[in-house]
Scaffold this active site. Structure first.
Site, PDB file in Angstrom:
ATOM      1  N   SER A 124       0.838  -1.203   0.000  1.00 11.97           N
ATOM      2  CA  SER A 124       0.000   0.000   0.000  1.00 11.97           C
ATOM      3  C   SER A 124       0.868   1.246   0.000  1.00 11.97           C
ATOM      4  O   SER A 124       1.987   1.241   0.540  1.00 11.97           O
ATOM      5  CB  SER A 124      -0.856  -0.016   1.271  1.00 11.97           C
ATOM      6  OG  SER A 124      -1.426   1.257   1.497  1.00 11.97           O
ATOM      7  N   TYR A 148      -1.786  -1.174  10.887  1.00 17.63           N
ATOM      8  CA  TYR A 148      -2.090  -1.754   9.570  1.00 17.63           C
ATOM      9  C   TYR A 148      -0.958  -1.434   8.582  1.00 17.63           C
ATOM     10  O   TYR A 148      -0.406  -2.316   7.924  1.00 17.63           O
ATOM     11  CB  TYR A 148      -3.424  -1.207   9.039  1.00 17.63           C
ATOM     12  CG  TYR A 148      -3.541  -1.286   7.536  1.00 17.63           C
ATOM     13  CD1 TYR A 148      -3.733  -2.501   6.903  1.00 17.63           C
ATOM     14  CD2 TYR A 148      -3.406  -0.132   6.740  1.00 17.63           C
ATOM     15  CE1 TYR A 148      -3.794  -2.573   5.509  1.00 17.63           C
ATOM     16  CE2 TYR A 148      -3.468  -0.199   5.368  1.00 17.63           C
ATOM     17  CZ  TYR A 148      -3.655  -1.412   4.751  1.00 17.63           C
ATOM     18  OH  TYR A 148      -3.696  -1.477   3.384  1.00 17.63           O
ATOM     19  N   LYS A 152       2.174  -3.815   6.555  1.00 23.24           N
ATOM     20  CA  LYS A 152       2.560  -3.796   5.134  1.00 23.24           C
ATOM     21  C   LYS A 152       4.064  -3.526   5.010  1.00 23.24           C
ATOM     22  O   LYS A 152       4.766  -4.165   4.227  1.00 23.24           O
ATOM     23  CB  LYS A 152       1.777  -2.720   4.378  1.00 23.24           C
ATOM     24  CG  LYS A 152       0.283  -2.993   4.274  1.00 23.24           C
ATOM     25  CD  LYS A 152      -0.014  -4.191   3.391  1.00 23.24           C
ATOM     26  CE  LYS A 152      -1.488  -4.471   3.247  1.00 23.24           C
ATOM     27  NZ  LYS A 152      -1.783  -5.783   2.634  1.00 23.24           N
TER      28      LYS A 152
END
Ligand code: UD1
Length: 345
Positions: A124, A148, A152
């Site tokens: 992302s 989150y 990644k």
């Protein structure tokens, strides 16, 4: 060529299944339906006219993975499976670290045991540090601010270490900007559980009458109209990027990151206005305070993906709005209502 897709029933996963099948790949899907449902795969079958082999399993479960790899001749893997809600990750960081990191580590281990060393990872734009200049290029400073985003980033690091240690692996880290829209059939699309966190599903749920009005998070940013600006990318363009990335991963070695964006910024009000214009629907809005953690503008330089993968986004904001609305208006409750209809039949 057979591709395993983890999390293939999700929003980006299901669109990627369609594009891989259209490009002539055999696919199989593993998903535990924790944030998706089997109905999306049934719809992918409807769109493509092909039946999909799928395993209902958790990617953290190595013994389930071993069964999948031993029963199939897998050439490469696209790894989508993982939790993705920013707010939830702040409240339950350990759940995010355990699920997102463990699943990836388990997957790598089983891939290595079965000699499958070509991987595309769903990363992302959130891995970039907040103080970079725009547009973002792949070599810019990294640094995520919520659990989150950190999962990644940590997974990217794990995969880079893996490729440094083993020169027969090839990994593409795909850094998505803001995927919106839906397949033109209106059969598959984004079906968030509960109230959406992201802008486009929120706009389309206001338009369909599920939500009262859009809250625009801040109108005092240093942008064209004061509202936040993002690089929205049609999910079908994004899915096609995965087809290019899997071809690259099969034919190369090493680990490379690629921005998948359009290179253009669109503000909250510009997106809302484009949606109203394209659909003719009313989307009332109110200006609300800024959302914590948001940046004024984020957009990609997607030149590396064009040069190395031969991929470029093609669909514009109008098309993104048109397709998002076709999906939302045909499926006001997302996949949920259709599951009910299936049960009633
Ligand atoms: C968000 C996540 C990002 C994640 C991505 C997945 C945050 C801080 N970032 O990105 O980590 O990878 O989703 O798609 O949550 N907006 C409104 N009203 C709304 C919703 C959003 O004004 O109801 C604005 C936001 O302030 C932002 C823009 O719309 O300016 C886009 O927001 P969103 O769709 O949530 O995406 P990101 O914040 O870019």
């Amino acid at each position: 060529m057979s591709i395993l897709i983890t999390g293939g029933a999700g929003y980006i996963g299901s669109h990627t299944c369609v594009e891989l099948i259209s490009a002539g790949y055999d696919i199989l899907v593993v998903d535990n339906f924790s944030n998706s449902c089997a109905e999306s795969l049934r719809r992918v079958e409807q769109i493509t006219g092909k039946s999909i082999k799928f395993y209902e399993a958790d990617v953290c479960d190595k013994s389930a993975l071993r069964i999948i790899f031993s029963e199939n001749n897998i050439d490469a893997v696209i790894h989508f499976a993982g939790y993705k809600a920013v707010g939830e990750s702040v409240e339950k960081p350990m759940m995010y670290y355990e699920n997102n990191l463990m699943s990836t580590v388990s997957l790598i281990d089983v891939m290595e045991k079965y000699g499958v060393r070509n991987l595309v990872f769903s990363s992302s734009a959130t891995v970039y540090a907040g103080d970079n200049p725009m547009p973002l290029t792949e070599d810019m400073k990294l640094g995520a601010i919520n659990p989150y985003g950190k999962t990644k980033l940590f997974i990217e690091e794990i995969l880079r270490d893996l490729c440094s240690a083993k020169d027969n692996w090839c990994v593409a880290l795909l850094r998505y900007f803001n995927p919106i829209g839906a397949h033109k059939s209106g059969l598959i699309g984004e079906s968030p559980k509960g109230i959406p966190n992201n802008l486009m599903p929120y706009i389309s749920q206001v338009a369909v009458g599920k939500l009262q009005r859009l809250n625009v998070f801040g109108d005092d940013y240093d942008t064209r109209d004061g509202t936040g600006s993002r690089d929205y990318i049609h999910v079908v363009d994004l899915a096609k990027g995965h087809v290019k990335a899997i071809q690259w991963a099969i034919n190369n070695t090493g680990c490379e990151a690629f921005n998948l964006g359009t290179g253009k910024g669109t503000t909250v009000l510009e997106l809302r206005n484009a949606f109203v214009q394209v659909t003719g629907m009313d989307v009332p809005y109110a200006i609300a305070p800024r959302r914590a953690g948001d940046l004024a503008e984020v957009y990609a330089l997607p030149a590396k993906a064009k040069d190395v993968l031969g991929w470029e986004a093609e669909l514009d904001i109008s098309r993104m709005c048109e397709d998002a609305w076709r999906w939302q208006s045909n499926n006001p409750m997302g996949y949920e209502i259709d599951n009910t209809i299936d049960i009633l039949k």
